[in-house]
Design an enzyme around this catalytic site. Sequence first.
Site, PDB file in Angstrom:
ATOM      1  N   HIS A  12      26.291  34.925  38.985  1.00 49.87           N
ATOM      2  CA  HIS A  12      26.362  35.872  39.996  1.00 49.87           C
ATOM      3  C   HIS A  12      27.235  37.009  39.955  1.00 49.87           C
ATOM      4  O   HIS A  12      27.632  37.576  41.070  1.00 49.87           O
ATOM      5  CB  HIS A  12      26.853  35.082  41.297  1.00 49.87           C
ATOM      6  CG  HIS A  12      28.131  34.528  41.336  1.00 49.87           C
ATOM      7  ND1 HIS A  12      28.634  33.346  41.807  1.00 49.87           N
ATOM      8  CD2 HIS A  12      29.382  34.979  40.573  1.00 49.87           C
ATOM      9  CE1 HIS A  12      29.850  33.198  41.481  1.00 49.87           C
ATOM     10  NE2 HIS A  12      30.358  34.447  41.033  1.00 49.87           N
ATOM     11  N   HIS A  59      34.423  34.140  47.708  1.00 54.83           N
ATOM     12  CA  HIS A  59      35.297  34.822  46.647  1.00 54.83           C
ATOM     13  C   HIS A  59      36.693  35.323  47.775  1.00 54.83           C
ATOM     14  O   HIS A  59      36.581  36.578  47.847  1.00 54.83           O
ATOM     15  CB  HIS A  59      34.880  35.682  45.717  1.00 54.83           C
ATOM     16  CG  HIS A  59      33.906  35.531  44.813  1.00 54.83           C
ATOM     17  ND1 HIS A  59      32.539  35.104  45.084  1.00 54.83           N
ATOM     18  CD2 HIS A  59      34.071  35.316  43.360  1.00 54.83           C
ATOM     19  CE1 HIS A  59      32.024  34.702  44.026  1.00 54.83           C
ATOM     20  NE2 HIS A  59      32.802  34.659  43.066  1.00 54.83           N
ATOM     21  N   HIS A 197      33.798  32.939  31.624  1.00 53.49           N
ATOM     22  CA  HIS A 197      34.284  33.922  32.093  1.00 53.49           C
ATOM     23  C   HIS A 197      35.801  33.805  32.453  1.00 53.49           C
ATOM     24  O   HIS A 197      35.945  32.858  33.209  1.00 53.49           O
ATOM     25  CB  HIS A 197      33.549  35.007  32.995  1.00 53.49           C
ATOM     26  CG  HIS A 197      33.146  34.579  34.265  1.00 53.49           C
ATOM     27  ND1 HIS A 197      32.481  33.246  34.824  1.00 53.49           N
ATOM     28  CD2 HIS A 197      33.605  35.199  35.595  1.00 53.49           C
ATOM     29  CE1 HIS A 197      32.511  33.251  35.986  1.00 53.49           C
ATOM     30  NE2 HIS A 197      33.046  34.396  36.613  1.00 53.49           N
ATOM     31  N   GLU A 244      33.434  27.732  37.844  1.00 53.43           N
ATOM     32  CA  GLU A 244      32.453  27.965  39.029  1.00 53.43           C
ATOM     33  C   GLU A 244      31.142  27.138  38.490  1.00 53.43           C
ATOM     34  O   GLU A 244      30.429  26.833  39.306  1.00 53.43           O
ATOM     35  CB  GLU A 244      31.931  29.319  38.864  1.00 53.43           C
ATOM     36  CG  GLU A 244      32.863  30.444  39.657  1.00 53.43           C
ATOM     37  CD  GLU A 244      32.494  31.617  39.664  1.00 53.43           C
ATOM     38  OE1 GLU A 244      33.244  32.605  40.413  1.00 53.43           O
ATOM     39  OE2 GLU A 244      31.489  32.211  38.847  1.00 53.43           O
TER      40      GLU A 244
HETATM   41  C1  DHB Z   1      32.875  38.862  37.638  1.00 52.91           C
HETATM   42  C2  DHB Z   1      32.419  37.688  37.765  1.00 52.91           C
HETATM   43  C3  DHB Z   1      32.487  37.046  38.708  1.00 52.91           C
HETATM   44  O1  DHB Z   1      31.916  35.449  38.827  1.00 52.91           O
HETATM   45  C4  DHB Z   1      32.937  37.380  39.826  1.00 52.91           C
HETATM   46  O2  DHB Z   1      33.178  36.692  40.903  1.00 52.91           O
HETATM   47  C5  DHB Z   1      33.625  38.673  39.773  1.00 52.91           C
HETATM   48  C6  DHB Z   1      33.446  39.333  38.767  1.00 52.91           C
HETATM   49  C7  DHB Z   1      32.760  39.867  36.650  1.00 52.91           C
HETATM   50  O3  DHB Z   1      32.296  39.523  35.264  1.00 52.91           O
HETATM   51  O4  DHB Z   1      33.084  40.955  36.549  1.00 52.91           O
HETATM   52 FE    FE Z   2      32.540  34.418  40.761  1.00 48.85          FE
END
Ligand code: DHB
Ligand code: FE
Length: 287
Positions: A12, A59, A197, A244
């Site tokens: 997302h 978030h 991530h 997540e």
């Molecule tokens: C990014 C990824 C995310 O899941 C999020 O909530 C905010 C930023 C990113 O990769 O920039």
């Molecule tokens: Fe996120």
Amino acid sequence: MARITASVYTSHVPAIGAALDLGKSGEPYWQKVFSGYEASRAWMREHTPDVIFLVYNDHATAFSLEMIPTFAIGTAAEYAIADEGWGPRPVPKVIGHPELASHIAQSVIQDDFDLTIVNKMDVDHGLTVPLSLLFGPRDPVKDAWPCPVIPFAVNVVQYPVPSGRRCFALGQAIRRAIESFDRPLNVQIWGTGGMSHQLQGPRAGLINREWDNRFLDRLIDDPAGLAQMPHIDYVREAGSEGIELVMWLIARGAMADVAGGPKPKVAHRFYHVPASNTAVGHLVLEN
Ligand code: DHB
Ligand code: FE
């Protein structure tokens, strides 16, 4: 009776929404991301459901440190697009399905899962970016999303987070709830967020392709085994925000094979690094 016909899984990343909203989706960097969604957009046009049950995480937009529901079901008639600091994304508001959502709340709570019932909330990129990826750009005024959406928010931001095991069992309860709703609705369940991530600290930028692809393999073929993985493995291997991915187990738990039915068909699978700081993963499974 209502039926779950498919599950859809996707990252997302908010920058994906910004790329679409600012007309950058044709740029080479973004083209590589969006190319992985062309087949599923075509699939979606053929398989538009009556309702989407969309598992996502907020978030710190609708919820804050003042109140942290582990699992929250949206029972409202509609949801405004959240302002995440740069103004709300220019996409249509999200229309809910209060009747089905209330039925699911009744069934799942009586099935021993404690849900928070939310009658008013704004939805952030966790929910709107998956809709944009699967349905394409939408004018905020002239267009609407093609079907109602029941938002289901999972806390994966503030510890403690729910286990994969709990998420997988919850998906099974959601299946029982949906399939006991006495209207002939075609329902899809989406699991969103991930893949690997980490946005903060010394490991910021962490990506783990091998682990992500193994996660996709196991989500398809061994979801019950995958659900046993403890949260610390997600964080160690897939980064602090990789957690997540436990949300994907809710959607997977709602598929027919988990309740003794046939295995799902893989209609589409895609993996790409990077979009912003994140590994993008995407799967479409048909019941
Ligand atoms: C990014 C990824 C995310 O899941 C999020 O909530 C905010 C930023 C990113 O990769 O920039
Ligand atoms: Fe996120």
